[in-house]
Design a protein around this motif. Structure first.
Motif: not given
Ligand code: ME8
Length: 588
Positions: A372-396
């Motif tokens: 479980e921890e592996k899923v949370i870590k991977l998905v948070n880091s790559e989808l939520a933070d890296a990809l989602g964070g990027l979209l959020n920052r450049c469309t703010a």
């Protein structure tokens, strides 16, 4: 009574074995009939079954985005055989009821998982019964079946016959010696009965030639080598029926009511049934691309091609093989009670989160471990933070108040060779040119990885670029640039334009893996459905001196975080084993 086409029943003169067919091209622009294995209905689906379906789905979606060849994706359930007969008896239910119930679970799971199947076959359907009986008649018509007394080990959980060399002795739960399959560890029983045999031994040489002439037909390559090694050993004839008094739950042998067709022959023919056999399969056969687990490689790479050659059909074009998921380092098994329920995973990680995890972490060549921890870590880091964070920052709104796809300025980000000269290149730095080169290469790289059944590598290369883009954004800190200063505004818009262009490419390339998230991302960028294909995909056209249709376009509505961060869990859900019921929380 089912009617078989006359040509199935006629006994044509024995024909020479067909020449080994040549492998087709990579499939671009051609038909493809992708398939998953059809799954046994003796227990509910788990993440291993889901993984096979997701691999096939991602390949199918990817091909669809490449166009223009028409494609199909078939999945379904394998409902006959001793194993199902015994499971139904143990559950005190009729086999047909067990099948309907569990088949429904698979179908629901795949629908919920956004598996884009175009056909869901159940081997208890009349169309399949007719195909199997016709296939049998074709084997018989070519003189490739004979009746004989068969004696040997049978493994019911695996539904297969084993030689002495394939079994070993292990103590059972009570410590008594027990014969088991070396491969699966499942118990075997001695059987002796009169069966129909298929002259598999006649196909050893044609199979070898087929494989030698088609070096890429089984991938990844190590599995191809395994099959070649099997073909160096003896290839005995195969028992292809069981006595009806032992096995009632199956398709009867045409014209011999004392015998039931072996469940693996029945199951393999499903690939022809979905192609329209016996009447209309020529449009789709042999454009078959099978995704299978390593446990059933022999059935797909030896028995199935031999059976096809035997009836005068070509073997499949491609066999994609994947390894297995373990759970915290242990084999997933009902008896260990560690079978992971995919529906619980969707609740916990979202559908796209779990799709992403399985396809990003799953390496077909080797077993992969779920925890479980592996899923949370991977998905948070790559989808939520890296990809989602990027979209959020450049469309703010604070950074892009007009909410449009901003303009790119060539004077800030000059093309080509002069980029080594900082003055001449405007404000772009050497790393920025590296980013452009990486994203330029990305679509081809991703397609190449998909074509080579390395979806995990495709995702890795996308994530590397996402991180590079975050670096670009951070480096130029557009939030520090002043919109009121014309020179700074020009550069600010260019930084945003480049970032949005990167995100557009990532959104398009991620569609086969995380379709809902990609849709959300592309809608936010206002990319129309007809602008999302892989064909003609050009990154940053303005940099390449071409017009950009998105420049100046109003962005889509803000629908909130692209991918919500996952909570660190307190529990995980497993099935309780034998009954396959879902049980409560297990402390991690
Ligand atoms: O063998 N990890 O059905 P089945 C990854 N009906 N994938 C796994 C897995 C794991 N731990 N466990 C199972 C049958 N799979 C036959 C197939 S096809 C004509 C007939 C996947 O229900 C993998 O694809 O036992 C494996 O080959 C398949 O499920 C076996 O499913």
């Amino acid at each position: 009574m089912l009617s078989l086409p006359a040509r199935c029943l006629l006994r044509p003169p024995r024909q020479p074995l067909p020449a080994p067919p040549r492998r087709g091209s990579s499939g671009l622009g051609r038909r493809w009939l992708l398939s998953t294995p059809i799954f046994y209905v003796n227990g509910p689906p788990h993440i291993g079954h889901l993984y096979s379906a997701l691999l096939a789905d991602a390949l199918h979606r990817h091909r669809g985005l490449l166009g223009p060849g028409p494609g199909r994706l078939a999945t379904g359930t394998d409902e006959h055989g001793l194993k199902i007969q015994q499971a139904a008896a143990a559950a005190g239910t009729a086999p047909s009821e067990l099948c309907a119930h569990v088949s429904g679970l698979f179908r629901d799971l795949f629908s919920r998982a956004a598996v884009s199947f175009t056909d869901f076959i159940r081997t208890t359907e009349p169309r399949h019964r007719r195909a199997v009986q016709c296939f049998w008649a074709a084997l018989q018509g070519r003189g490739l079946l004979y009746k004989d007394f068969y004696e040997g080990w049978y493994c019911t959980p695996d539904e297969c016959f084993l030689t002495q060399a394939q079994i070993t002795e292990r103590p059972d739960a009570q410590g008594r010696p027990c014969k088991v399959s070396l491969d699966s560890g499942h118990q075997v029983h001695w059987t002796k009965e009169e069966n129909y045999m298929f002259k598999l031994s006649e196909f050893q040489e044609p199979l070898r030639k087929w494989l030698q002439g088609n070096r890429h037909v089984i991938s990844p390559e190590p599995f191809y080598q395994v099959v070649l090694r099997w073909l160096e050993e003896d290839l005995p004839d195969l028992s292809v029926s069981r006595e009806r008094n032992r096995l009632q739950w199956g398709i009867p042998v045409p014209g011999d009511s004392t015998q039931t067709i072996y469940v693996w022959v029945d199951a393999l023919v499903n690939y022809l049934t979905v192609a329209g056999y016996p009447d209309a399969h020529h449009t789709w056969w042999p454009a078959a691309h099978h995704v299978v687990g390593k446990d059933i490689l022999k059935f797909h790479a030896i028995y199935w091609p031999a059976l096809l050659m035997a009836v005068g059909l070509d073997p499949p074009e491609q066999i994609y093989v994947h390894s297995h998921w373990t759970v915290r380092g242990q084999k997933m098994s009902k008896s260990l009670g560690n079978v992971v329920d995919p529906v619980a995973c969707f609740k916990q990680y979202t559908v796209d989160g779990f799709r992403y995890f399985l396809l990003r972490q799953g390496v077909p060549e080797r077993d992969c471990d779920y925890y479980e921890e592996k899923v949370i870590k991977l998905v948070n880091s790559e989808l939520a933070d890296a990809l989602g964070g990027l979209l959020n920052r450049c469309t703010a709104p604070s950074i892009n108040p007009s909410g449009i796809y901003p303009h790119f300025s060539e004077s800030c980000f000059r093309k080509g060779s002069d980029h080594m000269d900082v003055e001449a290149s405007g404000r772009a730095l050497a790393e920025d040119y590296e980013l452009i080169a990486s994203v330029d290469r990305l679509p081809l790289q991703v397609t190449d990885y998909f074509e080579h059944f390395q979806i995990y590598k495709a995702l890795e290369s996308v994530v590397t670029c996402v991180r590079q883009t975050n670096g670009f954004f951070q480096r130029h800190a557009p939030w520090k640039l002043c919109r009121d200063n014309p020179a700074e505004k020009c550069w600010l818009d260019t930084v945003l334009h480049v970032t949005l262009e990167c995100l557009r490419i990532y959104g398009i390339l991620l569609q086969p893996v995380i379709p809902a998230t990609a849709e959300k991302l592309l809608s936010r960028l206002s990319i129309k459905p007809e602008e999302r294909a892989f064909t003609g995909l050009t990154f940053l056209p303005r940099y390449h001196g071409k017009p950009c249709p998105f420049e100046g376009r109003k962005l889509g509505p803000d629908m909130g975080a692209l991918f919500p961060r996952l909570e660190t869990p307190r529990s995980w859900l497993v099935t309780d084993g034998e009954e396959g019921r879902w049980v409560g929380a297990h402390a991690v």
